[in-house]
Design a protein around this motif. Structure first.
Motif, mmCIF file in Angstrom:
data_model
loop_
_atom_site.group_PDB
_atom_site.id
_atom_site.type_symbol
_atom_site.label_atom_id
_atom_site.label_comp_id
_atom_site.label_asym_id
_atom_site.label_seq_id
_atom_site.Cartn_x
_atom_site.Cartn_y
_atom_site.Cartn_z
ATOM 1 N N LYS A 73 5.044 -9.909 7.288
ATOM 2 C CA LYS A 73 4.642 -9.683 5.906
ATOM 3 C C LYS A 73 3.562 -8.630 5.813
ATOM 4 C CE LYS A 73 3.036 -12.278 1.865
ATOM 5 N NZ LYS A 73 2.598 -13.605 1.370
ATOM 6 N N GLY A 74 2.611 -8.678 6.736
ATOM 7 C CA GLY A 74 1.546 -7.682 6.757
ATOM 8 C C GLY A 74 2.089 -6.290 7.011
ATOM 9 N N ASP A 79 0.291 -7.470 1.205
ATOM 10 C CA ASP A 79 -1.060 -7.833 0.810
ATOM 11 C C ASP A 79 -1.814 -6.657 0.208
ATOM 12 O OD1 ASP A 79 -0.632 -10.394 1.733
ATOM 13 O OD2 ASP A 79 -1.320 -9.922 3.755
ATOM 14 N N THR A 110 -5.045 -2.041 1.577
ATOM 15 C CA THR A 110 -4.428 -3.129 2.321
ATOM 16 C C THR A 110 -4.947 -3.149 3.747
ATOM 17 O OG1 THR A 110 -2.326 -4.141 2.976
ATOM 18 C CG2 THR A 110 -2.472 -1.739 3.100
ATOM 19 N N ASP A 117 -8.190 -1.256 7.911
ATOM 20 C CA ASP A 117 -7.697 -1.260 6.535
ATOM 21 C C ASP A 117 -7.433 0.185 6.117
ATOM 22 O OD1 ASP A 117 -10.091 -0.130 4.855
ATOM 23 O OD2 ASP A 117 -11.000 -1.657 6.128
#
Length: 408
Positions: A73-74, A79, A110, A117
């Motif tokens: 998912k990351g 996110d 993100t 990040d």
């Protein structure tokens, strides 16, 4: 009597052999029942152990699947945190010249993993100016310059950066924003720099950067010359609403030193200020690539300061804040005034005078503002305009700016 006792004794003796075998049999049955119960409990414990082992294996498999799904998912960027702002307004100046401004910022951030990040942002800006009055062309005094309506649209790369935390140190590389002090010298996005912020204590931090001052426009034809940009800032927070700081900076060929601070006074009244000094005395004339000063000749240091007295706040719906600002900025304090956070007012021509700002929060995320300035430019003795060699002179500066902004 004797016969009776003998009879009773004889009966007891005869009954004794019969009683003993019956007691032994009962004890044996009880032992067998207990053994059966123990065996049954052992079987149940064995079954429960097997079931617990199965559940533990199923739990481990489920946790591993969840971790894999989270990592996937990351990687897909699920996110992402989106933010942005809009601004639309109308400015009217002393020349009876109106300008309509509209702006949109869109940013995303993100985490790549637990360490890095990344951030990305775009800025869309449109400026439409009403026709200006005909006047003498400064480049050719014998010729009149006809006024006309004009429109300018820009798309700018606001941010494209990657950051990483090393405990109290946060490092960021790429196109990013930087604000030094209260923004009188530097408060700008689209800077191609590397920056480092070190949180020394909960109340003390250091901010430094090194790179280029170029602004990355994605839709603009003109090329301009970028300059080396570097800065060092130290700030101490006395409380949540009070701080003071000092900074050193350079933006070729300018060399700056500045101090700033803000603090509450009483009730809803507070004060903010910043002073910046430029000790560069070499002023190259502006060339075709945009590098240089529009007015040269003076070899004096330049300086400027801003004082702002504020009452109220503008944080949530119904809040009202009023600010009385005073600027005293020398001509040529900045070669390019596009980097100051106050670029709507402060230009290379300098500025001296007052401004009144009224802010009203129409909702938790929208604000209506009215800004009015009564001021004039502040030329330096000895400076000549590079177009016609005429001594620079003081000129009035009166503007009214109504704007509506939103943040999301």
């Amino acid at each position: 009597m004797k016969k009776t006792k003998s009879a009773v004794l004889m009966a007891l003796v005869l009954a004794l052999p019969l009683a003993c075998p019956q007691t032994a049999s009962a004890a044996a049955s009880e032992d067998e029942a207990q053994a059966a119960e123990v065996a049954q409990m052992k079987e149940e414990i064995a079954a429960l152990s097997a079931r617990l082992n199965t559940l533990e294996q199923q739990l481990a498999a489920a946790q591993e699947k969840q971790e894999k799904a989270g990592k996937g998912k990351g990687k897909k960027g699920a996110d992402i945190v989106w933010s942005g702002s809009t601004k639309t307004g109308y400015m009217y100046d002393q020349e009876k010249h109106g300008t309509v401004k509209a702006e949109l910022r869109l940013n995303a951030k993100t985490k790549v993993d637990d360490t890095y990040d990344v951030a990305f942002g775009l800025k869309f800006k449109s400026t439409s100016a009403e026709p200006t009055a005909a006047k003498v062309d400064p480049a050719d005094p014998k010729r009149m310059k006809d006024g006309h309506a004009a429109e300018k649209n820009k798309v700018k790369l606001d941010e494209a950066s990657i950051g990483r935390s090393f405990g109290p140190v946060y490092v960021k590389l790429g196109v990013q924003s930087a604000r030094i002090g209260e923004g009188l010298w530097l408060g700008k996005s689209s800077l191609n720099i590397g920056s480092l912020r070190y949180t020394m204590t909960p109340n003390d931090n250091v901010f430094l950067g090194y790179g280029r001052d170029s602004q990355d426009y994605l839709a603009e034809n003109e090329k301009t010359q970028s300059r080396l940009l570097k800065f060092f800032q130290y700030e101490h927070a006395f409380s949540k609403d009070a701080c003071a700081g000092v900074y050193l900076g350079a933006q070729q060929p300018e060399r700056y030193v500045g101090v700033y601070g803000e603090t509450p006074l009483v009730g809803k009244l507070s004060v903010m200020g910043e002073y910046v000094h430029n000790n560069n005395t070499t002023k190259p004339v502006k060339g075709k690539n945009g590098y240089g000063y529009e007015a040269t000749g003076s070899h004096s240091d330049t300086a400027g300061y801003l004082l702002s007295l504020r009452y109220g706040q503008a944080k949530k719906k119904g809040d009202f804040m009023t600010s009385l600002n005073y600027f005293n900025v020398d001509e040529n304090l900045f070669m390019d005034s596009g980097y100051t956070a106050y670029d709507d007012y402060v230009t290379q021509d300098g500025l001296k005078g007052f401004g009144l700002v009224l802010d009203y929060m129409t909702s938790d995320h929208t604000k209506l503002s009215l800004e009015r300035y009564w001021a004039h430019t502040k030329p330096m003795t000895g400076n000549l305009n590079f177009l016609n060699g005429v001594q620079t002179e003081e000129s009035p500066y009166y503007t009214t700016y109504v704007k509506f902004t939103s943040k999301f």
